[in-house]
Design a protein around this motif. Sequence first.
Motif, short mmCIF file in Angstrom:
data_model
loop_
_atom_site.label_atom_id
_atom_site.label_comp_id
_atom_site.label_asym_id
_atom_site.label_seq_id
_atom_site.Cartn_x
_atom_site.Cartn_y
_atom_site.Cartn_z
N ALA A 261 0.82 -1.21 0.00
CA ALA A 261 0.00 0.00 0.00
C ALA A 261 0.85 1.27 0.00
O ALA A 261 0.32 2.37 -0.11
CB ALA A 261 -0.92 0.01 1.21
N GLY A 262 2.17 1.11 0.12
CA GLY A 262 3.06 2.26 0.15
C GLY A 262 3.00 3.06 1.44
O GLY A 262 3.38 4.23 1.48
N ASN A 263 2.57 2.41 2.52
CA ASN A 263 2.45 3.08 3.82
C ASN A 263 3.78 2.92 4.57
O ASN A 263 3.98 1.98 5.34
CB ASN A 263 1.31 2.47 4.63
N THR A 264 4.70 3.86 4.36
CA THR A 264 6.05 3.73 4.90
C THR A 264 6.08 3.79 6.42
O THR A 264 6.92 3.14 7.06
CB THR A 264 6.97 4.82 4.32
N VAL A 265 5.18 4.57 7.01
CA VAL A 265 5.15 4.66 8.48
C VAL A 265 4.77 3.31 9.08
O VAL A 265 5.41 2.82 10.02
CB VAL A 265 4.15 5.74 8.93
N ARG A 266 3.74 2.69 8.51
CA ARG A 266 3.30 1.38 9.02
C ARG A 266 4.34 0.31 8.72
O ARG A 266 4.52 -0.62 9.51
CB ARG A 266 1.95 1.03 8.40
N VAL A 267 5.05 0.41 7.61
CA VAL A 267 6.11 -0.53 7.30
C VAL A 267 7.17 -0.50 8.39
O VAL A 267 7.58 -1.55 8.92
CB VAL A 267 6.75 -0.23 5.93
N GLN A 268 7.63 0.69 8.76
CA GLN A 268 8.64 0.80 9.79
C GLN A 268 8.13 0.30 11.14
O GLN A 268 8.88 -0.31 11.91
CB GLN A 268 9.12 2.25 9.90
N GLU A 269 6.87 0.55 11.40
CA GLU A 269 6.27 0.06 12.65
C GLU A 269 6.37 -1.46 12.73
O GLU A 269 6.75 -2.03 13.77
CB GLU A 269 4.81 0.51 12.73
N PHE A 270 6.05 -2.12 11.63
CA PHE A 270 6.02 -3.58 11.67
C PHE A 270 7.39 -4.21 11.44
O PHE A 270 7.60 -5.36 11.82
CB PHE A 270 4.96 -4.12 10.70
N VAL A 271 8.33 -3.49 10.88
CA VAL A 271 9.72 -3.96 10.89
C VAL A 271 10.19 -4.02 12.34
O VAL A 271 10.89 -4.96 12.75
CB VAL A 271 10.61 -3.05 10.04
N GLY A 272 9.80 -3.04 13.15
CA GLY A 272 10.11 -3.08 14.57
C GLY A 272 9.43 -4.26 15.27
O GLY A 272 10.02 -4.89 16.15
N GLU A 273 8.19 -4.57 14.86
CA GLU A 273 7.50 -5.73 15.41
C GLU A 273 8.24 -7.01 15.09
O GLU A 273 8.32 -7.93 15.91
CB GLU A 273 6.07 -5.81 14.86
N VAL A 274 8.79 -7.10 13.88
CA VAL A 274 9.57 -8.28 13.49
C VAL A 274 10.75 -8.46 14.44
O VAL A 274 11.05 -9.58 14.88
CB VAL A 274 10.04 -8.16 12.03
N ASP A 275 11.46 -7.39 14.75
CA ASP A 275 12.59 -7.47 15.67
C ASP A 275 12.16 -8.02 17.04
O ASP A 275 12.84 -8.87 17.62
CB ASP A 275 13.23 -6.10 15.85
N GLN A 276 11.04 -7.52 17.55
CA GLN A 276 10.56 -8.00 18.84
C GLN A 276 10.13 -9.46 18.76
O GLN A 276 10.37 -10.24 19.68
CB GLN A 276 9.40 -7.13 19.31
N ASP A 277 9.46 -9.80 17.65
CA ASP A 277 9.00 -11.18 17.47
C ASP A 277 10.17 -12.16 17.42
O ASP A 277 10.06 -13.29 17.91
CB ASP A 277 8.20 -11.31 16.18
#
Length: 294
Positions: A261-277
Amino acid sequence: MNPDLATNQRIKEFAQAHGLQFIGEGFDNVVYADVVRQTAWRFPKKADREQTLRQEAIVLPHLAHLGAIVPAPILKEESGLVYGEYPFVSGTHYEQLSPTEQIDLLRKSSIFLNKLHRFQHLDLEVLEKINSYARFQAVYEGLRDLKDTLNDAQMTYAKSLFESFLKHREYAGIPPALLHGDFSKEHVYYQNGQIAVIDWSDFQLADPAYEFHHLLNELPTEAHQTLVDNYDLGIDQSFWERAYAYRYMDTFEVLLQAFQAGNTVRVQEFVGEVDQDMIRFWKMVWKNFGIKMP
């Protein structure tokens, strides 16, 4: 004017004309209530979600006997809008409950889901059937699009996660069951020892293990056992392995959707989630299933 924007404007005008109070808004729906909080009014913001509302009106009345309050809509059409009127539900969410009440909410939620996943009725034929194995196989294939978004460690983790799940080709043949589809803490209320389950707009027929992915993510690890102890697995010994897999794979599905969707803010948010996961995945969950950290 954009059709969705025009619909949103009509909803606002309709709510104002009827003296409704704004309650909340999601991607697909906006919710209002009358001033005395007896009725909730739910308006689909997109035409394709009107069908979901119609399906709710067909299916949800059948669920009243499963051990939870399930508010079902009365379907209405007025002023060019399709909307549902629901009995207003109130109560307390998980975080605001005492420890004893939290355990009771989780116990009753698990018992309710056990009954829901075994519910059968001809009216369920109106719902979409989703093969959860194929769904996450498609997400796995989409990981190639994230090669410049994820680092090597994240991509290694992702491949290990998906390949550990997808090697079980028998998961593709799991019979679909009726799911709420978005069973999270915010969609369950507790009051006087009874639970109420709201927002059925994602209900579907799919692998019942998928139902638990939100709670396994949201709840502290020590609370998971209450869910396990009160859900009857029968002979399905891989149930919780699948449930935990969905919990972690879901992060990548949402990340991929945000990327597309090109939502760069949400992309960065969930890249952070990946790190936590990654930390939880290797150290707290999958080690119990014999998977080694690379």
